[in-house]
Design a protein around this motif. Structure first.
Motif, mmCIF file in Angstrom:
data_model
loop_
_atom_site.group_PDB
_atom_site.id
_atom_site.type_symbol
_atom_site.label_atom_id
_atom_site.label_comp_id
_atom_site.label_asym_id
_atom_site.label_seq_id
_atom_site.Cartn_x
_atom_site.Cartn_y
_atom_site.Cartn_z
ATOM 1 N N GLN A 4 51.086 61.277 65.322
ATOM 2 C CA GLN A 4 50.534 60.392 66.248
ATOM 3 C C GLN A 4 50.791 58.872 66.158
ATOM 4 O O GLN A 4 50.969 58.298 67.179
ATOM 5 C CB GLN A 4 49.055 60.370 66.056
ATOM 6 C CG GLN A 4 48.218 59.718 67.207
ATOM 7 C CD GLN A 4 48.184 60.396 68.538
ATOM 8 O OE1 GLN A 4 48.000 61.524 68.517
ATOM 9 N NE2 GLN A 4 48.290 59.543 69.519
ATOM 10 N N THR A 132 42.085 64.379 59.325
ATOM 11 C CA THR A 132 40.911 63.897 60.241
ATOM 12 C C THR A 132 40.589 65.034 61.036
ATOM 13 O O THR A 132 41.204 65.843 61.450
ATOM 14 C CB THR A 132 41.784 62.823 61.113
ATOM 15 O OG1 THR A 132 42.791 63.176 61.785
ATOM 16 C CG2 THR A 132 42.157 61.361 60.433
ATOM 17 N N TYR A 134 37.813 65.231 64.609
ATOM 18 C CA TYR A 134 37.239 64.335 65.609
ATOM 19 C C TYR A 134 35.705 63.925 65.350
ATOM 20 O O TYR A 134 35.190 64.953 64.893
ATOM 21 C CB TYR A 134 37.237 64.792 67.070
ATOM 22 C CG TYR A 134 38.631 64.967 67.503
ATOM 23 C CD1 TYR A 134 39.595 64.193 67.453
ATOM 24 C CD2 TYR A 134 38.953 66.531 68.065
ATOM 25 C CE1 TYR A 134 40.936 64.331 67.777
ATOM 26 C CE2 TYR A 134 40.475 66.616 68.456
ATOM 27 C CZ TYR A 134 41.281 65.667 68.454
ATOM 28 O OH TYR A 134 42.429 66.076 68.725
ATOM 29 N N LYS A 135 35.470 62.679 65.500
ATOM 30 C CA LYS A 135 34.166 62.179 65.335
ATOM 31 C C LYS A 135 33.159 62.903 66.514
ATOM 32 O O LYS A 135 33.474 62.706 67.674
ATOM 33 C CB LYS A 135 33.772 60.615 65.213
ATOM 34 C CG LYS A 135 34.520 60.011 64.266
ATOM 35 C CD LYS A 135 34.364 58.441 64.231
ATOM 36 C CE LYS A 135 34.988 57.818 63.226
ATOM 37 N NZ LYS A 135 34.879 56.300 63.185
ATOM 38 N N LEU A 136 31.921 63.293 66.062
ATOM 39 C CA LEU A 136 31.014 64.137 66.964
ATOM 40 C C LEU A 136 29.804 63.894 66.683
ATOM 41 O O LEU A 136 29.275 63.598 65.543
ATOM 42 C CB LEU A 136 31.528 65.670 67.009
ATOM 43 C CG LEU A 136 32.741 66.134 67.407
ATOM 44 C CD1 LEU A 136 32.987 67.565 67.291
ATOM 45 C CD2 LEU A 136 32.857 65.863 68.998
ATOM 46 N N GLY A 146 40.179 68.986 65.485
ATOM 47 C CA GLY A 146 40.958 67.833 65.091
ATOM 48 C C GLY A 146 42.446 67.894 65.331
ATOM 49 O O GLY A 146 42.859 68.901 65.627
ATOM 50 N N ALA A 172 34.026 63.500 71.940
ATOM 51 C CA ALA A 172 35.135 63.045 71.069
ATOM 52 C C ALA A 172 35.706 61.760 71.707
ATOM 53 O O ALA A 172 36.038 60.785 71.061
ATOM 54 C CB ALA A 172 36.100 63.932 70.960
ATOM 55 N N ASP A 176 36.195 58.184 70.234
ATOM 56 C CA ASP A 176 37.569 57.717 69.962
ATOM 57 C C ASP A 176 38.433 57.191 71.095
ATOM 58 O O ASP A 176 38.841 58.009 72.009
ATOM 59 C CB ASP A 176 38.346 58.829 69.283
ATOM 60 C CG ASP A 176 39.796 58.493 68.757
ATOM 61 O OD1 ASP A 176 40.316 57.445 69.047
ATOM 62 O OD2 ASP A 176 40.310 59.248 68.110
ATOM 63 N N LEU A 179 42.034 58.481 72.200
ATOM 64 C CA LEU A 179 42.140 59.868 72.378
ATOM 65 C C LEU A 179 42.299 60.239 73.987
ATOM 66 O O LEU A 179 41.530 59.660 74.444
ATOM 67 C CB LEU A 179 40.898 60.607 71.859
ATOM 68 C CG LEU A 179 40.907 62.164 71.880
ATOM 69 C CD1 LEU A 179 41.868 62.833 70.968
ATOM 70 C CD2 LEU A 179 39.478 62.853 71.390
ATOM 71 N N LEU A 258 43.840 65.938 72.630
ATOM 72 C CA LEU A 258 43.018 67.015 72.533
ATOM 73 C C LEU A 258 43.347 67.936 73.984
ATOM 74 O O LEU A 258 43.160 67.616 75.163
ATOM 75 C CB LEU A 258 41.469 66.717 72.391
ATOM 76 C CG LEU A 258 40.417 67.485 72.371
ATOM 77 C CD1 LEU A 258 40.451 68.773 71.395
ATOM 78 C CD2 LEU A 258 39.053 67.172 72.356
ATOM 79 N N GLY A 294 45.192 68.624 68.924
ATOM 80 C CA GLY A 294 44.000 69.063 68.489
ATOM 81 C C GLY A 294 43.622 70.224 69.802
ATOM 82 O O GLY A 294 43.572 69.810 70.941
#
Length: 403
Positions: A4, A132, A134-136, A146, A172, A176, A179, A258, A294
């Motif tokens: 990334q 990592t 993904y923050k959820l 992720g 997500a 982020d 993303l 994603l 992801g």
């Protein structure tokens, strides 16, 4: 530097040159087009370096150049506008070259490549660099979804697997800002899917949205959802038909983000045995994951009769329930099953769902109790979190209250 970060430098380098070609010759001495992870950007870089000190005056000729068309004129303009300072192009070029050449195989690969991999592993651990996901938000926290991961979601009809994937993806995106989301949905049109997302955010009925009949009560919620979603749209791509493995293969030429594949059996080649076709799709998904994508792939499940003798027994799903399950089981990093346990609180549109991690390559195989609000197209925790009055922390409802 991960994939990334490499892609970010590649886009920044090209953006700098689009803004000012002054440093193109110097960048061409440092990095080669073949060293780009995104091959389309590498070809565009080569074209820019061949132009001399300025972009062509004829904008149409420039826009029609194969390398510009391959990247997309909109994306080219976006990279140019994102340029902070053209002078940074040399730094970006140096980063790309440094890590591209670090990736080259060593002559004595059996020893030295293992040494480098181990050194990188040690550096990551000691610097606190985490793998990592993904923050959820609750109730989806810590799902194994992720970059570099293939996550399979399976459920019987009506158990909400498309709604589940959408809730994960849009959550997500909001948490982020870097993303991007690509939706490859062979089952549903964009209008239907985004209508469901508005239902989730507002509780406006699906009927009201389909008939475009918003009440005065709906209007404020509609305006808020409309504005919030409009802000996300530049980071969302919609894959148009036909839906096949070739469409997934084309994603390899794009910067990773994603992707939702709904559902994976639909993308199998029609001229091949389904099992062989699913194998091809899973191989493609693994390639996407290896490139930093992801992947959330929804899967059909085999029909098993319930005790009453009919329908689809959503309570008895297992890892083997995924249709053509062998390759799915092998390639998935994690596989989740949405088991429909029946009505909640006597309401047919509220379903008790058991979210089971049937496979988790990187962690525990846990089970979560959820409620699927089919009218609102959202998943909620069966035991909602409440705020601790003294600390403000979230605690489970069965925890001791602070009074």
């Amino acid at each position: 530097m991960n994939t990334q970060e490499r892609l970010s430098d590649e886009r920044a380098l090209v953006g700098c040159l689009l803004a000012d070609l002054t440093f193109a010759d110097r960048c061409a001495e440092i990095v080669q087009p073949t060293e780009f992870v995104d091959q389309a950007l590498g070809k565009l870089f080569a074209y820019l370096c061949s132009l001399g000190p300025t972009l062509p005056d004829d904008k149409i000729t420039f826009a029609n150049h194969p390398s510009v068309k391959a990247v997309g004129l909109v994306d080219v303009v976006r990279m140019q506008k994102a340029c902070i300072d053209p002078g940074y192009s040399v730094v970006y070029a140096d980063n790309i070259a440094k890590f591209a050449r670090k990736d080259e195989p060593d002559p004595d690969a059996s020893v030295s490549s293992a040494v480098r991999l181990f050194e990188t592993f040690v550096e990551d651990i000691e610097s606190g660099k985490q793998e990592t996901v993904y923050k959820l938000p609750d109730p989806l926290t810590d799902l194994e979804i992720g970059p570099g991961l293939i996550t399979i979601i399976g459920a019987g009809p009506g158990a909400g697997k498309t709604a589940f994937a959408s809730q994960v993806a849009f959550s997500a995106l909001e948490l982020d800002k870097r993303l991007s989301l690509t939706i490859a949905n062979a089952e549903m049109k964009f209008r239907a899917l985004i209508g469901r997302e508005i239902q989730r955010r507002t509780s406006i009925s699906g009927k009201a949205l389909r008939k475009a009949e918003l009440s005065s009560t709906d209007r404020p919620h509609w305006e808020k959802a409309k504005q919030d979603l409009a802000a996300l749209m530049p980071r969302i791509s919609w894959v148009n038909p036909p839906y096949n493995a070739l469409k997934l293969h084309e994603l390899l030429d794009r910067p990773p983000g994603l992707v939702i594949v709904d559902y994976l059996q639909k993308f199998a080649p029609s001229d091949k045995d389904l099992r062989q076709g699913v194998n091809e799709v899973m191989t493609l998904l693994r390639r996407l994951a290896n490139e930093g994508w992801g992947v959330i792939a929804l899967s059909a499940t085999t029909r098993t009769q319930s005790k009453s003798g009919g329908g689809h027994d959503g309570k008895s799903l297992t890892l083997a329930s995924f249709r053509e399950s062998g390759e799915i089981e092998y390639n998935a990093d994690s596989a989740y099953l949405l088991k429909d346990l029946g009505e909640h609180d006597g309401k047919s549109w509220m379903r008790e769902i058991e979210l089971e991690a049937a496979k988790n390559r990187h962690g525990e195989k846990d089970v979560r109790e959820l409620i699927f609000n089919a009218a609102g197209m959202r998943f909620e925790s069966k035991v909602p979190a409440v705020a601790n009055w003294e600390t403000g922390d979230a605690v489970d409802d069965d925890d001791e209250f602070p009074f």
